[in-house]
Each structure stands twice: as C-alpha cells, then as structure tokens.
Design a protein around this motif. Structure first.
Motif, mmCIF file in Angstrom:
data_model
loop_
_atom_site.group_PDB
_atom_site.id
_atom_site.type_symbol
_atom_site.label_atom_id
_atom_site.label_comp_id
_atom_site.label_asym_id
_atom_site.label_seq_id
_atom_site.Cartn_x
_atom_site.Cartn_y
_atom_site.Cartn_z
ATOM 1 N N PRO A 180 14.390 -56.834 5.922
ATOM 2 C CA PRO A 180 15.907 -56.517 5.364
ATOM 3 C C PRO A 180 15.721 -55.505 4.528
ATOM 4 O O PRO A 180 14.955 -55.786 3.248
ATOM 5 N N GLU A 181 16.423 -54.631 4.292
ATOM 6 C CA GLU A 181 16.417 -53.699 3.404
ATOM 7 C C GLU A 181 17.203 -54.021 1.911
ATOM 8 O O GLU A 181 16.872 -53.888 1.011
ATOM 9 N N PRO A 182 17.951 -55.061 2.097
ATOM 10 C CA PRO A 182 18.337 -55.625 0.871
ATOM 11 C C PRO A 182 17.261 -56.503 0.098
ATOM 12 O O PRO A 182 17.115 -56.242 -1.252
ATOM 13 N N LEU A 183 16.387 -57.241 0.750
ATOM 14 C CA LEU A 183 15.254 -57.835 0.270
ATOM 15 C C LEU A 183 14.335 -56.653 -0.253
ATOM 16 O O LEU A 183 13.694 -57.056 -1.403
ATOM 17 N N ARG A 184 14.080 -55.650 0.512
ATOM 18 C CA ARG A 184 13.128 -54.781 0.035
ATOM 19 C C ARG A 184 13.611 -54.176 -1.301
ATOM 20 O O ARG A 184 12.784 -54.257 -2.240
ATOM 21 N N ALA A 185 14.908 -53.886 -1.508
ATOM 22 C CA ALA A 185 15.215 -53.534 -2.904
ATOM 23 C C ALA A 185 15.095 -54.253 -3.824
ATOM 24 O O ALA A 185 14.685 -54.191 -4.961
ATOM 25 N N ALA A 186 15.636 -55.799 -3.524
ATOM 26 C CA ALA A 186 15.441 -56.666 -4.637
ATOM 27 C C ALA A 186 14.178 -56.840 -5.085
ATOM 28 O O ALA A 186 13.670 -57.155 -6.400
ATOM 29 N N LEU A 187 13.286 -57.030 -4.404
ATOM 30 C CA LEU A 187 11.836 -57.094 -4.475
ATOM 31 C C LEU A 187 11.060 -56.070 -5.092
ATOM 32 O O LEU A 187 10.322 -56.108 -6.161
ATOM 33 N N ALA A 188 11.302 -54.790 -4.884
ATOM 34 C CA ALA A 188 11.001 -53.616 -5.603
ATOM 35 C C ALA A 188 11.638 -53.650 -6.989
ATOM 36 O O ALA A 188 10.753 -53.430 -7.807
ATOM 37 N N ASP A 189 12.761 -53.951 -6.962
ATOM 38 C CA ASP A 189 13.191 -54.019 -8.251
ATOM 39 C C ASP A 189 12.743 -55.108 -9.190
ATOM 40 O O ASP A 189 12.887 -54.955 -10.767
ATOM 41 N N ALA A 190 12.294 -56.141 -8.679
ATOM 42 C CA ALA A 190 11.552 -57.184 -9.584
ATOM 43 C C ALA A 190 10.379 -56.765 -10.279
ATOM 44 O O ALA A 190 10.011 -57.643 -11.253
ATOM 45 N N ALA A 191 9.956 -55.539 -10.222
ATOM 46 C CA ALA A 191 9.022 -55.211 -10.852
ATOM 47 C C ALA A 191 9.036 -54.893 -12.327
ATOM 48 O O ALA A 191 8.125 -54.816 -13.212
ATOM 49 N N TRP A 192 10.377 -54.922 -12.901
ATOM 50 C CA TRP A 192 10.618 -54.719 -14.129
ATOM 51 C C TRP A 192 9.907 -56.091 -14.958
ATOM 52 O O TRP A 192 9.585 -55.927 -16.060
ATOM 53 N N GLU A 193 10.018 -57.291 -14.456
ATOM 54 C CA GLU A 193 9.327 -58.448 -15.039
ATOM 55 C C GLU A 193 7.897 -58.182 -15.138
ATOM 56 O O GLU A 193 7.471 -58.737 -16.285
ATOM 57 N N ALA A 194 7.390 -57.650 -14.493
ATOM 58 C CA ALA A 194 5.876 -57.367 -14.660
ATOM 59 C C ALA A 194 5.657 -56.616 -16.239
ATOM 60 O O ALA A 194 4.795 -56.962 -16.867
ATOM 61 N N LEU B 89 -2.297 -50.566 0.876
ATOM 62 C CA LEU B 89 -1.126 -49.821 1.150
ATOM 63 C C LEU B 89 -0.958 -48.584 0.767
ATOM 64 O O LEU B 89 -1.641 -47.999 -0.171
ATOM 65 N N PRO B 90 -0.408 -47.679 1.632
ATOM 66 C CA PRO B 90 -0.161 -46.311 1.234
ATOM 67 C C PRO B 90 0.366 -46.062 -0.307
ATOM 68 O O PRO B 90 1.257 -46.684 -0.642
ATOM 69 N N LYS B 91 -0.244 -45.066 -0.703
ATOM 70 C CA LYS B 91 0.229 -44.519 -2.008
ATOM 71 C C LYS B 91 0.169 -45.457 -3.184
ATOM 72 O O LYS B 91 0.670 -45.490 -4.286
ATOM 73 N N THR B 92 -0.458 -46.894 -2.745
ATOM 74 C CA THR B 92 -0.740 -47.637 -3.998
ATOM 75 C C THR B 92 -1.763 -47.029 -4.961
ATOM 76 O O THR B 92 -2.515 -46.208 -4.447
ATOM 77 N N PRO B 93 -1.541 -46.847 -6.468
ATOM 78 C CA PRO B 93 -2.162 -46.041 -7.385
ATOM 79 C C PRO B 93 -3.931 -46.277 -7.183
ATOM 80 O O PRO B 93 -4.360 -47.355 -6.802
ATOM 81 N N ALA B 94 -4.363 -45.412 -7.293
ATOM 82 C CA ALA B 94 -5.967 -45.323 -7.148
ATOM 83 C C ALA B 94 -6.621 -46.441 -7.956
ATOM 84 O O ALA B 94 -6.421 -46.693 -9.137
ATOM 85 N N ARG C 241 9.511 -45.904 -7.910
ATOM 86 C CA ARG C 241 10.759 -45.119 -8.075
ATOM 87 C C ARG C 241 10.680 -43.973 -7.369
ATOM 88 O O ARG C 241 11.435 -43.373 -6.873
ATOM 89 N N ALA C 242 9.452 -43.105 -7.178
ATOM 90 C CA ALA C 242 9.277 -42.092 -6.509
ATOM 91 C C ALA C 242 9.629 -42.052 -4.870
ATOM 92 O O ALA C 242 9.613 -41.147 -4.344
ATOM 93 N N ASN C 243 9.291 -43.411 -4.336
ATOM 94 C CA ASN C 243 9.296 -43.355 -2.997
ATOM 95 C C ASN C 243 10.435 -44.468 -2.688
ATOM 96 O O ASN C 243 10.309 -45.244 -1.715
#
Length: 261
Positions: free
Chosen positions: A150-164, A219-224, A257-259
């Motif tokens: 689900p796209e709404p879940l994708r957005a919510a979990l990606a946004d959760a990175a602020w807590e990190a 996963l693709p484009k995960t930081p080196a 953010r970039a992707n």
C-alpha cells in the motif's frame, strides 16, 4: 499436518512461513506454520494433535500465551525436525491490513522482538507465505490483496525515519557519560527504524529484526557500506560511534527524500 490442523474447530487456514517459504532456509531451519483462526481455537484438540505428531506430550500456548502479537502456539519436533506452530487471529490480521492500507501501523512490545513488533508484519507474513491448507479460500484471497504494497503505508514508514535522527540525538547526550546501555538502545532503535523505512521505500515487507540489516543493505540505492557502518557504531557505543550513526541516518534520509516518487 496442515490438512489435519484445518479440521480443528476455529482453525481456518495453515500457511508455511519463515525462511522455508521464502527459499532462504538452511538444512537445520525450523518449519514455521502459521495457524490462522477465528474466534477461539480448540486448544484441547490442538494439544492432542501436536502430541500425536511429536509422539510425546506437547504444550500448546493459547491466544495471548506468547505475548500480545506473536500470540501463541507450540514447538514440536517431528521426525527429528523442529516445527513451530504460530497462532494468528485472522480477524486481527485483517484489521491490521485495513489500517495499513490507510497508512496506519503500530509498534508493540513483544517478547522475542527487541525493537518491538511492527504491525505490518501481519500482512507481510501473508504476502510472503505459502498457503498449505485453506478450505474456505480466506487466506488465498487475502494473499492476493497483500501482494501489492500500500502506498499510504509506504509513505508512513518512510516518514518514520525522522525518529532515527531523534534517537541518535538522545544517544549523543548519553555517550560522553559512558552510558553504554542507553547509547546501545538508542542506536539500535535508530537502525531498526531505518531498516523498516528502507524496506517500505522499496515496497518490500519487513517481518522482523532477524536478517533485516543484511536485507536492507542489499536493497537498491541503500548507502554504501550500510551494514558495515551500522556494525561499527554498535561495536563502539561511544561519541565516535554516535557520529557514525548520525552520518548513516543522514545518508539514508537523503536516499528516502531523493527517491520519494
């Protein structure tokens, strides 16, 4: 076994999960069977059946016996192989799936899950499992639904990175005092969130902490050197480790953010 389990009152379907369902198992890996039930499963019948399969008495934990999310089940040895029965309340799984489609999720305390049980694991288990017995077609239908992330879940979990980032800042305050327990908890929490965010960003289900770091790193484009840098921070647990963690968080958030599209 699956067919006999679905003959037990309350059990609606049986699904093979874990590494054996995904084809990533080792020869000694457990066989994980999800027992999806509605109402109250017949524990006496499950106990009798488990004891029959094992050839010796088996204790079956009823709903809630193993905690609020993993729920209950039994550990068996059948023909020398470890077989785990894991109870899943189908009504609750469907409710969680409905919430996920609206971009809502929970993280609950659960023994065996040091970073908490993330509710999207419920639909993820259905999506990635192998349906063995489903006489009413309920799990098969739900599996078709969960094949799309689900796209709404994708957005919510990606946004959760602020807590990190927030967790790393908390660790930065404790590191100078040598409070390694607090630092380790904060950094582990931060990295656990990043792993969830990265999986969601790529529309990939993340079921638990085990193996999640390596999977996220692939996963693709995960930081080196993502996994290596996480390992370095968790080994250090000092001020330098916190700065390493901060850099990892910044890099992952930049990827998210970039992707975002």
């Amino acid at each position: 076994m699956a067919e006999r389990l679905t003959a037990v009152a309350g059990v609606r379907a049986v699904v093979l999960g874990g590494s054996r369902a995904r084809g990533t198992h080792r020869p000694d890996s457990d066989w994980d069977l999800g027992l999806y039930y509605r109402g109250a499963p017949d524990l006496a019948a499950l106990t009798e059946l488990a004891s029959t399969f094992q050839g010796s008495p088996v204790e079956v934990a009823g709903p809630g016996g193993w905690g609020p999310w993993v729920n209950g089940g039994a550990w068996l040895r059948v023909d020398g192989a470890p077989v785990d029965w894991i109870l899943r309340d189908l009504d609750r799984v469907e409710a969680v799936w409905s919430a996920c489609r609206q971009g809502r999720y929970e993280v609950g305390g659960q023994p065996g899950h040091p970073l908490g049980f993330w509710s999207p694991a419920y639909p993820g288990e259905v999506a990635l499992g192998c349906v063995l017995a489903d006489p009413h077609g309920e799990l098969t239908a739900l599996q078709r639904e969960t094949s799309g992330y689900p796209e709404p879940l994708r957005a919510a979990l990606a946004d959760a990175a602020w807590e990190a980032e927030f967790s790393v800042e908390a660790a930065r305050k404790s590191a100078p005092a040598g409070d390694r327990l607090h630092v380790s908890l904060c950094l582990s929490r931060a990295f656990g969130i990043l792993v969830q965010s990265l999986h969601a960003h790529h529309r990939t289900w993340c079921l638990n902490e085990k193996g999640a770091l390596a999977a996220a790193a692939a996963l693709p484009k995960t930081p080196a050197f993502f996994a290596e840098r996480v390992g370095e921070a968790l080994r250090g647990l000092d001020a330098a480790a916190v700065e390493t963690a901060a850099a990892v968080v910044r890099d992952v958030r930049e990827v998210l953010r970039a992707n975002a599209a």
